[in-house]
Each structure stands twice: as structure tokens, then as C-alpha cells.
Scaffold this motif. Structure first.
Motif, PDB file in Angstrom:
ATOM      1  N   HIS A   1      -0.364   3.868  -3.382  1.00 53.82           N
ATOM      2  CA  HIS A   1      -1.657   4.091  -2.733  1.00 53.82           C
ATOM      3  C   HIS A   1      -1.605   5.070  -1.563  1.00 53.82           C
ATOM      4  N   VAL A   2      -0.529   5.075  -0.844  1.00 48.77           N
ATOM      5  CA  VAL A   2      -0.369   5.988   0.284  1.00 48.77           C
ATOM      6  C   VAL A   2       1.121   6.231   0.489  1.00 48.77           C
TER       7      VAL A   2
ATOM      8  N   ASN B   1       0.837  -1.208   0.000  1.00 49.21           N
ATOM      9  CA  ASN B   1       0.000   0.000   0.000  1.00 49.21           C
ATOM     10  C   ASN B   1       0.869   1.253   0.000  1.00 49.21           C
TER      11      ASN B   1
ATOM     12  N   SER C   1      -5.479   3.206   3.197  1.00 49.20           N
ATOM     13  CA  SER C   1      -5.419   3.981   1.953  1.00 49.20           C
ATOM     14  C   SER C   1      -6.798   4.294   1.379  1.00 49.20           C
TER      15      SER C   1
ATOM     16  N   ASP D   1      -5.230  -3.412   3.428  1.00 53.68           N
ATOM     17  CA  ASP D   1      -4.523  -2.619   4.449  1.00 53.68           C
ATOM     18  C   ASP D   1      -5.437  -2.072   5.551  1.00 53.68           C
TER      19      ASP D   1
END
Length: 254
Positions: free
Chosen positions: A150-151, A146, A253, A249
Motif C-alpha cells: 500500500h505504501v 500498510n 496510504s 493506518d
């Protein structure tokens, strides 16, 4: 009653000597697969094989360094020789380097992350694809994160870049090879049941307290939850999943 999804299929899992890789290998074996477990050190791989065999499964261990292209080609050859083919590959091998901002990131760590997390995935993909497109196709799942696509959080520059690259590699390769009958997807875990999610000096109890604040779900993902996502993408049930990057996750995210 459950029905094994991977009976008699040949599955290769890199980075299978511990953590998520071991959990993924065990999960495939529990569903009938014959599993080739790969990594740089023999002893942890032998432990994974012993766990699989104790549960009634079939596995073989092969040492390989994904940063070396010939190692990945040999690994695929050895898997095919042992099990008669290669139906599924999980490219899980990776390393973590953190604690530095972009402007201060050590070039040695940068090269290590690129060599293993990025070029290593490419080496494995190329060896796996070469076999699969000559033998009717298959399924490949790359383990990204993630963190990256994504983050992002401060201080993890190099790792985030390397894992964002895995997400991009997955999507691009998926489009290139779907016509060959090869489905390529990724799973992007957040903090999970692995030593990689522990901060320096942090205990598992400390991590549990931290995750109550950092994760909307309030906990890490179990290794079994990550493995379940991988097995889904590798299964016939995900037959139209192509270039998917499945984030597991706990809502971090979202």
C-alpha cells in the motif's frame, strides 16, 4: 447492550505474547471466544493467558515457531485438543528488520523475514486450512502491513517485501479456499500501539510528535482499533468479505 460475537468459538492467535497479538487475543476472549495464544517464548504467553483469565475469559498458551512447519501443525492439533475445534485463526506472528536499502540489505535479515513473515504465514495457513476444510470451514485473518502493498518508504526494503507477500498470499489463498467454506482476509496496520512502530532510540512521546506530521489522522492507531478490524473480518457480519486487505493506518496510504 452488546452481544458477544464469538461465544464458544475456538480462536488461535499467533504472536500473542505482546503488542497487537496480545490485544487481538484479549479482544476475542472478551467476546466469548476460547483463545489459544501462541509464540516462541512461554513467559509472555503466560502473561497473556493471565490477563484473559483475570477478565473472566478462557485461554491456553502453546509455544510454537511458525518458521517450522511441524510446529504449526502441532499448534493446530493442540488447539483442537484443548477446545474441540478451530473456528478462527489470526496469523499475527512477524518480525521487523529495517535500516538498509535494497542494494545493501543483509542476506541474514532477508532470510529471517522470509522464514517468519512469509513462509511462517504459509505454514500456519496450511495447517489451519487442513483442519477447517475437513470440519465445515472457518475464518482466517492474516496481519500484513500498510508498508509493502500500500505504501513504501526508503530503508525498509526487506520488511516491505515480506508484508507485500502476506497481502498477496491472502488474496490468492482466499480464492483457492472460499469454496471450502474458509474466508481468508488480511488487516494491514500502519503505525500502531506496538513497540514495532518505534524507531531506534525513540520514546512513545517522540513517536506521538512524529505521527502528528506523518499521519493525516495525527496519531498512531490504538491496539484496540486494530483488534476491532480483525474481529470484524472474523465475524459473521463479514460473511462476504473474501480476500479483503483492510488498511488501518490513519490515512497514510489514502
Amino acid at each position: 447492550m452488546s452481544f458477544p460475537r464469538f461465544t464458544d468459538r475456538a480462536v488461535l492467535v499467533t504472536g500473542a505474547g505482546s503488542g497487537l497479538g496480545r490485544a487481538i487475543a484479549l479482544a476475542f476472549a472478551a467476546e466469548g471466544a476460547r483463545v489459544a495464544v501462541a509464540g516462541r517464548a512461554a513467559a509472555p504467553l503466560d502473561e497473556t493467558v493471565a490477563l484473559i483469565e483475570a477478565a473472566g475469559g478462557t485461554a491456553r498458551a502453546f509455544t510454537a515457531d511458525v518458521a517450522v512447519a511441524e510446529d504449526t501443525r502441532r499448534l493446530v492439533r493442540d488447539t483442537v485438543a484443548a477446545f474441540g475445534g478451530l473456528d478462527v485463526a489470526v496469523n499475527n506472528a512477524g518480525v521487523f528488520r529495517g535500516g538498509h536499502l535494497a542494494g545493501d540489505f543483509p542476506l541474514e535479515d532477508w532470510r529471517t523475514l522470509l522464514d517468519i513473515n512469509v513462509t511462517g504465514v504459509l505454514h500456519a495457513l496450511q495447517a489451519e486450512i487442513a483442519h477447517m476444510r475437513a470440519h465445515g470451514g472457518g475464518a482466517i485473518v492474516n496481519i500484513a502491513s500498510n508498508l509493502g502493498a500500500h505504501v513504501r518508504v526508503p530503508g525498509l526494503f526487506g520488511y516491505q517485501v515480506s508484508k507485500a507477500a502476506v497481502s498477496a498470499i491472502t488474496r490468492a489463498a482466499a480464492l483457492d479456499h472460499v469454496a471450502d467454506g474458509i474466508r481468508i482476509n488480511a488487516v494491514s496496520p500502519g503505525a500502531a500501539e506496538s513497540s514495532m512502530s518505534l524507531r531506534p532510540g525513540e520514546t512513545e512521546a517522540d513517536r506521538a510528535v512524529r505521527m502528528k506530521e506523518e499521519s493525516p489522522l495525527g496519531r498512531i492507531s490504538s491496539a484496540a482499533e486494530i483488534a476491532a478490524a480483525v474481529l470484524y473480518l472474523a465475524s459473521d457480519a463479514a460473511g462476504s468479505a473474501v480476500g479483503t486487505d483492510l488498511v488501518i493506518d490513519g490515512g497514510v496510504s489514502a
